[in-house]
Design a protein around this motif. Structure first.
Motif, PDB file in Angstrom:
ATOM      1  N   TYR A 193       0.842  -1.192   0.000  1.00  0.00           N
ATOM      2  CA  TYR A 193       0.000   0.000   0.000  1.00  0.00           C
ATOM      3  C   TYR A 193       0.880   1.245   0.000  1.00  0.00           C
ATOM      4  O   TYR A 193       1.947   1.267   0.608  1.00  0.00           O
ATOM      5  N   ARG A 194       0.406   2.266  -0.687  1.00  0.00           N
ATOM      6  CA  ARG A 194       1.062   3.561  -0.702  1.00  0.00           C
ATOM      7  C   ARG A 194       0.064   4.618  -0.242  1.00  0.00           C
ATOM      8  O   ARG A 194      -1.130   4.531  -0.563  1.00  0.00           O
ATOM      9  N   GLN A 195       0.558   5.606   0.478  1.00  0.00           N
ATOM     10  CA  GLN A 195      -0.313   6.677   0.932  1.00  0.00           C
ATOM     11  C   GLN A 195      -0.175   7.878   0.007  1.00  0.00           C
ATOM     12  O   GLN A 195       0.920   8.256  -0.396  1.00  0.00           O
ATOM     13  N   ARG A 196      -1.319   8.491  -0.320  1.00  0.00           N
ATOM     14  CA  ARG A 196      -1.349   9.659  -1.192  1.00  0.00           C
ATOM     15  C   ARG A 196      -2.123  10.771  -0.479  1.00  0.00           C
ATOM     16  O   ARG A 196      -3.253  10.574  -0.046  1.00  0.00           O
ATOM     17  N   ARG A 197      -1.501  11.941  -0.367  1.00  0.00           N
ATOM     18  CA  ARG A 197      -2.166  13.076   0.256  1.00  0.00           C
ATOM     19  C   ARG A 197      -2.830  13.934  -0.816  1.00  0.00           C
ATOM     20  O   ARG A 197      -2.232  14.233  -1.836  1.00  0.00           O
ATOM     21  N   LEU A 198      -4.078  14.306  -0.556  1.00  0.00           N
ATOM     22  CA  LEU A 198      -4.853  15.095  -1.504  1.00  0.00           C
ATOM     23  C   LEU A 198      -5.451  16.301  -0.794  1.00  0.00           C
ATOM     24  O   LEU A 198      -5.943  16.189   0.332  1.00  0.00           O
ATOM     25  N   ALA A 199      -5.414  17.441  -1.449  1.00  0.00           N
ATOM     26  CA  ALA A 199      -6.037  18.647  -0.915  1.00  0.00           C
ATOM     27  C   ALA A 199      -7.492  18.692  -1.365  1.00  0.00           C
ATOM     28  O   ALA A 199      -7.790  18.545  -2.555  1.00  0.00           O
ATOM     29  N   THR A 200      -8.414  18.863  -0.421  1.00  0.00           N
ATOM     30  CA  THR A 200      -9.835  18.979  -0.732  1.00  0.00           C
ATOM     31  C   THR A 200     -10.372  20.245  -0.096  1.00  0.00           C
ATOM     32  O   THR A 200      -9.725  20.885   0.733  1.00  0.00           O
ATOM     33  N   ARG A 250      -3.427  15.842  -7.335  1.00  0.00           N
ATOM     34  CA  ARG A 250      -2.952  16.289  -6.031  1.00  0.00           C
ATOM     35  C   ARG A 250      -4.013  17.091  -5.301  1.00  0.00           C
ATOM     36  O   ARG A 250      -3.835  17.429  -4.122  1.00  0.00           O
ATOM     37  N   SER A 251      -5.110  17.404  -5.970  1.00  0.00           N
ATOM     38  CA  SER A 251      -6.215  18.145  -5.359  1.00  0.00           C
ATOM     39  C   SER A 251      -7.490  17.801  -6.107  1.00  0.00           C
ATOM     40  O   SER A 251      -7.451  17.306  -7.235  1.00  0.00           O
ATOM     41  N   THR A 252      -8.623  18.065  -5.486  1.00  0.00           N
ATOM     42  CA  THR A 252      -9.901  17.747  -6.111  1.00  0.00           C
ATOM     43  C   THR A 252     -10.322  18.852  -7.066  1.00  0.00           C
ATOM     44  O   THR A 252      -9.992  20.030  -6.861  1.00  0.00           O
ATOM     45  N   PRO A 253     -11.058  18.528  -8.131  1.00  0.00           N
ATOM     46  CA  PRO A 253     -11.504  19.559  -9.077  1.00  0.00           C
ATOM     47  C   PRO A 253     -12.347  20.634  -8.412  1.00  0.00           C
ATOM     48  O   PRO A 253     -12.302  21.801  -8.829  1.00  0.00           O
ATOM     49  N   GLU A 254     -13.127  20.279  -7.399  1.00  0.00           N
ATOM     50  CA  GLU A 254     -13.958  21.272  -6.720  1.00  0.00           C
ATOM     51  C   GLU A 254     -13.108  22.353  -6.062  1.00  0.00           C
ATOM     52  O   GLU A 254     -13.411  23.550  -6.166  1.00  0.00           O
ATOM     53  N   LEU A 255     -12.024  21.965  -5.392  1.00  0.00           N
ATOM     54  CA  LEU A 255     -11.127  22.934  -4.781  1.00  0.00           C
ATOM     55  C   LEU A 255     -10.436  23.766  -5.856  1.00  0.00           C
ATOM     56  O   LEU A 255     -10.297  24.993  -5.711  1.00  0.00           O
ATOM     57  N   ASP A 256      -9.998  23.131  -6.933  1.00  0.00           N
ATOM     58  CA  ASP A 256      -9.348  23.855  -8.027  1.00  0.00           C
ATOM     59  C   ASP A 256     -10.280  24.912  -8.615  1.00  0.00           C
ATOM     60  O   ASP A 256      -9.870  26.046  -8.880  1.00  0.00           O
ATOM     61  N   PRO A 269     -12.244  24.344   6.002  1.00  0.00           N
ATOM     62  CA  PRO A 269     -11.120  23.696   6.707  1.00  0.00           C
ATOM     63  C   PRO A 269     -10.041  23.209   5.761  1.00  0.00           C
ATOM     64  O   PRO A 269      -9.602  22.062   5.827  1.00  0.00           O
ATOM     65  N   VAL A 270      -9.612  24.072   4.830  1.00  0.00           N
ATOM     66  CA  VAL A 270      -8.560  23.674   3.888  1.00  0.00           C
ATOM     67  C   VAL A 270      -7.215  23.706   4.599  1.00  0.00           C
ATOM     68  O   VAL A 270      -6.916  24.611   5.361  1.00  0.00           O
ATOM     69  N   ASP A 271      -6.399  22.682   4.352  1.00  0.00           N
ATOM     70  CA  ASP A 271      -5.053  22.609   4.938  1.00  0.00           C
ATOM     71  C   ASP A 271      -3.978  22.888   3.903  1.00  0.00           C
ATOM     72  O   ASP A 271      -2.873  23.295   4.237  1.00  0.00           O
TER      73      ASP A 271
END
Length: 278
Positions: free
Chosen positions: A81-88, A119-125, A149-151
């Motif tokens: 398993y690999r972990q992937r961080r995504l901005a939402t 790396r981020s969701t289309p909604e945030l983009d 609550p964006v990080d």
């Protein structure tokens, strides 16, 4: 008074899995109106917690799908398993994604149909690009940080770098009904300089204008000169959005600047432009 927000996941077979997310404590005395309901900080905490659990449940369901090997077509099994961080929009999340190995040919496969470049969701983009088009990058970043609550992706320099690219990719347009063809459109274009008062900040040249139809329709546009935004293409999209057809009569207005007149000509406004006195 205290409440516990509980996340309940129901499976297709009737299985139920529940997790307590956050505990909210509020006084029952409403003589102080500030005690009414959730505070902004509590609401952001709840949204972030729900987002983490929702993404975790979706990732578990997605990981259960087994791809077939692209080389030999045999079934694949989980390798690691690999972990992937995504901005939402509701906080940064970590997705636990499996990698698969084919037992027959030892080939490696990623998860089924997972967009590895994201790396981020289309909604945030979309929201970042939309706010950056309405206000300064610094103000847009502050609005995002205050309300959601964006990080990640909330720094104004990040918005400054990404907005031109996002605008080209998303081609933001208002969701409206198809426009009526316009018999005539007047296009005015001007340019202005924005000089920074802070040391180390760059000066910007902005080209802006609007397109007006004979029926009263209007659409404004603007772009920073020298950025990745194609001003000619932007004007063309603006004309199309207000009803340009092959029969539409186009009239251009500038302050007489040769560069602006050439820009209008390249955008399809080939009739002689009218200059106003500056």
């Amino acid at each position: 008074m205290a409440w516990i927000v509980r996340f309940v996941e129901t499976g297709a077979g009737g299985d139920v899995r529940s997790t307590d997310l956050v505990e909210i404590a509020q006084p029952g005395d409403l003589r102080d109106i500030a005690n009414l309901g959730l505070s902004l900080a509590e609401a952001k905490q709840v949204l972030a917690a729900i987002q983490r659990e929702t993404v975790g449940a979706q990732a578990r369901d997605h990981a259960a799908r087994r791809p077939s090997c692209r080389s030999c077509g045999d079934a694949c099994h989980v390798k690691d398993y690999r972990q992937r961080r995504l901005a939402t929009l509701f906080g940064e999340v970590t997705v636990r994604l499996p990698r698969f190995r084919c037992i027959a040919c030892d080939g490696i496969e990623n998860g089924v149909d997972w967009p590895s470049y994201s790396r981020s969701t289309p909604e945030l983009d979309r929201l970042q690009a939309h706010l950056s088009a309405l206000m300064t990058h610094r103000t847009a970043a502050d609005v995002l940080e205050q309300l959601f609550p964006v990080d990640a992706g909330k720094d104004h320099e990040t918005l400054r770098r990404h907005t031109p690219t996002l605008g080209e990719q998303l081609q933001l347009r208002p969701a409206i009904a198809p426009v009526e063809p316009a018999a005539a459109i007047s296009v005015s274009v001007d340019s202005t300089f924005i000089r920074s008062c802070e040391e180390g900040q760059r000066h910007l040249e902005v080209k802006l204008g609007n397109a007006e139809t004979d029926a009263g329709g209007r659409q404004v546009f603007a772009a920073v000169a020298g950025s990745e935004t194609d001003v000619v293409a932007l004007i063309g999209r603006t004309l199309d959005s207000v009803g340009r057809t092959k029969a539409t009569v186009l009239t251009g207005f500038t302050n007489g600047c040769a560069g602006l007149r050439l820009t209008l000509t390249a955008a399809g406004v080939t009739a002689p432009t009218t200059a106003w006195s500056s």
